[in-house]
Write an enzyme that holds these catalytic residues in place. Structure first.
Site, PDB file in Angstrom:
ATOM      1  NE  ARG A 152      24.822  46.650  14.078  1.00 14.39           N
ATOM      2  CZ  ARG A 152      26.082  47.040  13.880  1.00 14.39           C
ATOM      3  NH1 ARG A 152      26.759  46.627  12.817  1.00 14.39           N
ATOM      4  NH2 ARG A 152      26.669  47.849  14.740  1.00 14.39           N
ATOM      5  CG  ASP A 208      31.265  41.649   7.731  1.00 15.22           C
ATOM      6  OD1 ASP A 208      32.081  40.704   7.844  1.00 15.22           O
ATOM      7  OD2 ASP A 208      31.288  42.664   8.460  1.00 15.22           O
ATOM      8  CG  HIS A 247      30.007  42.058  12.680  1.00 14.67           C
ATOM      9  ND1 HIS A 247      28.724  42.207  13.126  1.00 14.67           N
ATOM     10  CD2 HIS A 247      30.480  43.317  12.513  1.00 14.67           C
ATOM     11  CE1 HIS A 247      28.443  43.493  13.248  1.00 14.67           C
ATOM     12  NE2 HIS A 247      29.501  44.189  12.874  1.00 14.67           N
ATOM     13  CD  GLU A 306      26.340  39.626  13.648  1.00 15.21           C
ATOM     14  OE1 GLU A 306      26.193  39.712  12.419  1.00 15.21           O
ATOM     15  OE2 GLU A 306      27.056  40.409  14.315  1.00 15.21           O
TER      16      GLU A 306
HETATM   17  P1  NAI Z   1      25.910  56.892   9.242  1.00 14.70           P
HETATM   18  O1  NAI Z   1      25.070  57.302  10.395  1.00 14.70           O
HETATM   19  O2  NAI Z   1      27.028  57.785   8.806  1.00 14.70           O
HETATM   20  O3  NAI Z   1      24.958  56.656   7.957  1.00 14.70           O
HETATM   21  C1  NAI Z   1      23.756  55.956   8.013  1.00 14.70           C
HETATM   22  C2  NAI Z   1      22.887  56.454   6.860  1.00 14.70           C
HETATM   23  O4  NAI Z   1      21.673  55.689   6.848  1.00 14.70           O
HETATM   24  C3  NAI Z   1      22.476  57.939   7.013  1.00 14.70           C
HETATM   25  O5  NAI Z   1      22.690  58.623   5.802  1.00 14.70           O
HETATM   26  C4  NAI Z   1      21.000  57.858   7.371  1.00 14.70           C
HETATM   27  O6  NAI Z   1      20.256  58.969   6.879  1.00 14.70           O
HETATM   28  C5  NAI Z   1      20.606  56.580   6.627  1.00 14.70           C
HETATM   29  N1  NAI Z   1      19.334  56.032   7.109  1.00 14.70           N
HETATM   30  C6  NAI Z   1      18.795  56.135   8.347  1.00 14.70           C
HETATM   31  N2  NAI Z   1      17.590  55.526   8.367  1.00 14.70           N
HETATM   32  C7  NAI Z   1      17.384  55.039   7.118  1.00 14.70           C
HETATM   33  C8  NAI Z   1      16.326  54.316   6.513  1.00 14.70           C
HETATM   34  N3  NAI Z   1      15.224  53.997   7.199  1.00 14.70           N
HETATM   35  N4  NAI Z   1      16.446  53.982   5.216  1.00 14.70           N
HETATM   36  C9  NAI Z   1      17.557  54.330   4.497  1.00 14.70           C
HETATM   37  N5  NAI Z   1      18.586  55.009   5.010  1.00 14.70           N
HETATM   38  C10 NAI Z   1      18.494  55.370   6.317  1.00 14.70           C
HETATM   39  O7  NAI Z   1      26.427  55.441   9.590  1.00 14.70           O
HETATM   40  P2  NAI Z   1      27.722  54.700   9.007  1.00 14.70           P
HETATM   41  O8  NAI Z   1      28.911  55.040   9.829  1.00 14.70           O
HETATM   42  O9  NAI Z   1      27.775  54.911   7.537  1.00 14.70           O
HETATM   43  O10 NAI Z   1      27.356  53.167   9.317  1.00 14.70           O
HETATM   44  C11 NAI Z   1      26.263  52.517   8.660  1.00 14.70           C
HETATM   45  C12 NAI Z   1      25.989  51.205   9.352  1.00 14.70           C
HETATM   46  O11 NAI Z   1      27.084  50.317   9.121  1.00 14.70           O
HETATM   47  C13 NAI Z   1      25.886  51.274  10.883  1.00 14.70           C
HETATM   48  O12 NAI Z   1      24.564  51.592  11.294  1.00 14.70           O
HETATM   49  C14 NAI Z   1      26.271  49.897  11.308  1.00 14.70           C
HETATM   50  O13 NAI Z   1      25.085  49.129  11.456  1.00 14.70           O
HETATM   51  C15 NAI Z   1      27.079  49.346  10.149  1.00 14.70           C
HETATM   52  N6  NAI Z   1      28.483  49.049  10.506  1.00 14.70           N
HETATM   53  C16 NAI Z   1      28.955  47.788  10.272  1.00 14.70           C
HETATM   54  C17 NAI Z   1      30.265  47.466  10.574  1.00 14.70           C
HETATM   55  C18 NAI Z   1      30.842  46.105  10.309  1.00 14.70           C
HETATM   56  O14 NAI Z   1      31.930  45.788  10.811  1.00 14.70           O
HETATM   57  N7  NAI Z   1      30.215  45.274   9.516  1.00 14.70           N
HETATM   58  C19 NAI Z   1      31.151  48.458  11.204  1.00 14.70           C
HETATM   59  C20 NAI Z   1      30.570  49.772  11.331  1.00 14.70           C
HETATM   60  C21 NAI Z   1      29.268  50.040  11.020  1.00 14.70           C
END
Ligand code: NAI
Length: 343
Positions: A230, A254, A291, A259
Site C-alpha cells: 500500500r 506498484d 497497482h 494514487e
Molecule cells: P496477509 O494478511 O496474509 O499478511 C500480512 C502480514 O503482515 C501478516 O503476517 C501480518 O502479521 C503482518 N503484519 C500486520 N501488521 C504488521 C505490522 N505492523 N508490521 C509488520 N507486519 C505486520 O496479507 P497478504 O495477502 O500477504 O497481503 C499483504 C498486503 O499486500 C495487503 O495488506 C495489501 O495491502 C497488499 N496487496 C497488494 C496488491 C497489489 O495489487 N499491489 C494485491 C493484494 C494485496
C-alpha cells in the site's frame, strides 16, 4: 440481488457478469469510484462491490445504509479504505482474503529483476536498434539479502522466490510465524542489513509511513525498496530525498500514497499535478507500475469467484466466512466464530 459495482474496469466485467448471471446476482457496473458524491447511485441496491481506491468513510456508510445497502463486498484483500466501526451493526463487510499471492509476489520479483538487470532500458534501446551495453551493468541477486516486512501469504510467496534465487532472507512481522524457518529481526536491523527491502504488510496506524526519513537514515547505501503493498507505507517525499542523496539505490513501486486520483486511468497528454510522483518517475532508478501486481487471469477469476460466493452466502443468510468487523479476532467480542456473522 442487486449490487452496485463501483470503479468497474473492462477486465472486471467478463468474470463478474458471467458468475453474477449464474448465481442470480444483477451487477450494475459504474466506472465512477464510490465516495460521498456517488453513494446515491446505490439507491435500491442490496449491496455494493468496491475496490482499493473507493472511499467508504463514515459519511459514505451512512448514505449507503439509507439507500438500503446491507452488504459491502470488497473485491480485494486490503480494507484500509473502509470505516469498519461505522459499518458495524448496519452493513456487513466481506472481502477476498486471498486470491493469488503468487500474482503479487511474482510482480514484486519482476520489478526487482527489471531494475537490477536494466531490462526497461534495454527494451527501449533495442527497439531503436541501439545494441550498446553501456550503462546497463546490473548485479547478481544471488547472495544478496532480502528484508521482507510482513510474512503473510504474499510475503511468504516472495520469500520462496528469493530463496530460489539464492538470496538470504531476513524478515520483520508484528506477529512472527513460529517454526516457519524464517530469520526474524527487528525493523531497525532489517533496514541496516538488507540489500532489498520488500513491503508486504497491511496499511494500518502502525505501518503508516513505515519508510520515512528516520528509516531511510538506517538503510545500507544503495538499498532497493520495493512496495507492492500500500502506498502510504512509504513517505514519498522522504523516499525522493533518499534517492537524491544516493542512499536509496532504486525504488520500485506498484502503489503510491496519492494514487487514488491517478492510477487505473490514462493521463497521457495531460500535465501531471503531483510533483512528487512526477519527480519520482523522472528518476532513472525508479520504476512505477499502477497497482497492477494483482492483475493476472488466475487472480481475476479467483477474485470474482470469492466475491460472488460471499454475496450468495449473504443473500442466503449463511455464515460469512470472509466477513470483517473492527472487533474481528477478539474472540470474546466478535460473534463470527459462534454465529457465522459479526453482528
Ligand atoms: P496477509 O494478511 O496474509 O499478511 C500480512 C502480514 O503482515 C501478516 O503476517 C501480518 O502479521 C503482518 N503484519 C500486520 N501488521 C504488521 C505490522 N505492523 N508490521 C509488520 N507486519 C505486520 O496479507 P497478504 O495477502 O500477504 O497481503 C499483504 C498486503 O499486500 C495487503 O495488506 C495489501 O495491502 C497488499 N496487496 C497488494 C496488491 C497489489 O495489487 N499491489 C494485491 C493484494 C494485496
Amino acid at each position: 440481488m442487486k449490487i452496485a459495482f463501483f470503479d468497474a474496469k473492462d477486465y472486471d466485467l467478463p468474470a463478474f457478469a458471467r458468475l453474477g448471471r449464474e448465481q442470480g446476482i444483477e451487477f450494475k457496473f459504474y466506472e465512477t469510484k464510490l465516495g460521498e458524491d456517488t453513494a446515491g447511485l446505490a439507491e435500491g441496491s442490496d449491496g455494493v462491490c468496491v475496490f482499493v481506491n473507493d472511499v467508504v468513510n463514515a459519511e459514505v456508510v451512512e448514505k449507503l445504509y439509507r439507500c438500503g445497502v446491507r452488504v459491502i463486498a470488497l473485491r480485494c484483500a486490503g480494507y484500509n479504505n473502509i470505516d469498519l466501526a461505522a459499518c458495524f451493526g448496519k452493513i456487513h463487510v466481506v472481502r477476498v482474503p486471498a486470491y493469488s499471492p503468487h500474482a503479487v509476489a511474482e510482480h514484486t520479483m519482476a520489478l526487482l529483476l527489471t531494475s537490477v538487470r536494466r531490462i526497461h532500458k534495454a527494451y527501449n534501446r533495442t527497439r531503436e536498434f541501439n545494441f550498446s551495453l553501456s550503462g546497463l551493468t546490473g548485479f547478481d541477486l544471488y547472495g544478496k539479502t532480502a528484508g521482507v516486512v510482513g510474512t503473510g501469504r504474499i510475503g511468504c510467496a516472495f520469500i520462496d522466490i528469493c530463496r530460489g534465487f539464492g538470496m538470504k532472507v531476513i524478515a520483520y512481522d508484528k506477529f512472527p510465524r513460529e517454526g516457519a524457518g524464517i530469520e526474524y529481526v527487528s525493523l531497525g536491523e532489517l533496514f541496516s542489513r538488507s540489500d532489498v527491502i520488500s513491503l508486504h504488510c497491511p496499511l494500518s496506524e502502525d505501518t503508516y509511513h513505515l519508510i520515512d526519513e528516520a528509516a531511510i537514515g538506517k538503510l545500507k547505501k544503495g538499498a532497493i525498496i520495493v512496495n507492492t503493498s500500500r502506498g502510504a507505507l512509504i513517505d514519498a517525499e522522504a523516499l525522493l530525498d533518499g534517492i537524491k542523496r544516493r542512499i536509496v539505490g532504486a525504488a520500485l513501486l506498484d502503489v503510491y500514497e496519492e494514487e487514488s486520483d491517478l492510477f487505473f486511468r490514462d493521463f497521457s497528454g495531460h500535465i501531471l499535478e503531483d510533483d512528487v510522483l512526477a519527480r519520482l518517475i523522472s528518476m532513472p532508478n525508479v520504476i512505477v507500475t499502477s497497482h497492477q501486481a494483482f492483475l493476472t487471469e488466475e487472480a481475476l477469476e479467483s477474485i470474482a469467484e470469492t466475491t460472488v460466493r460471499n454475496l450468495v452466502a449473504f443473500g442466503r443468510d449463511e455464515p460469512l466466512e470472509n466477513e470483517l468487523c473492527y472487533r474481528c479476532g477478539k474472540v470474546e467480542e466478535c460473534r463470527k466464530s459462534r454465529r457465522g456473522k459479526c453482528f
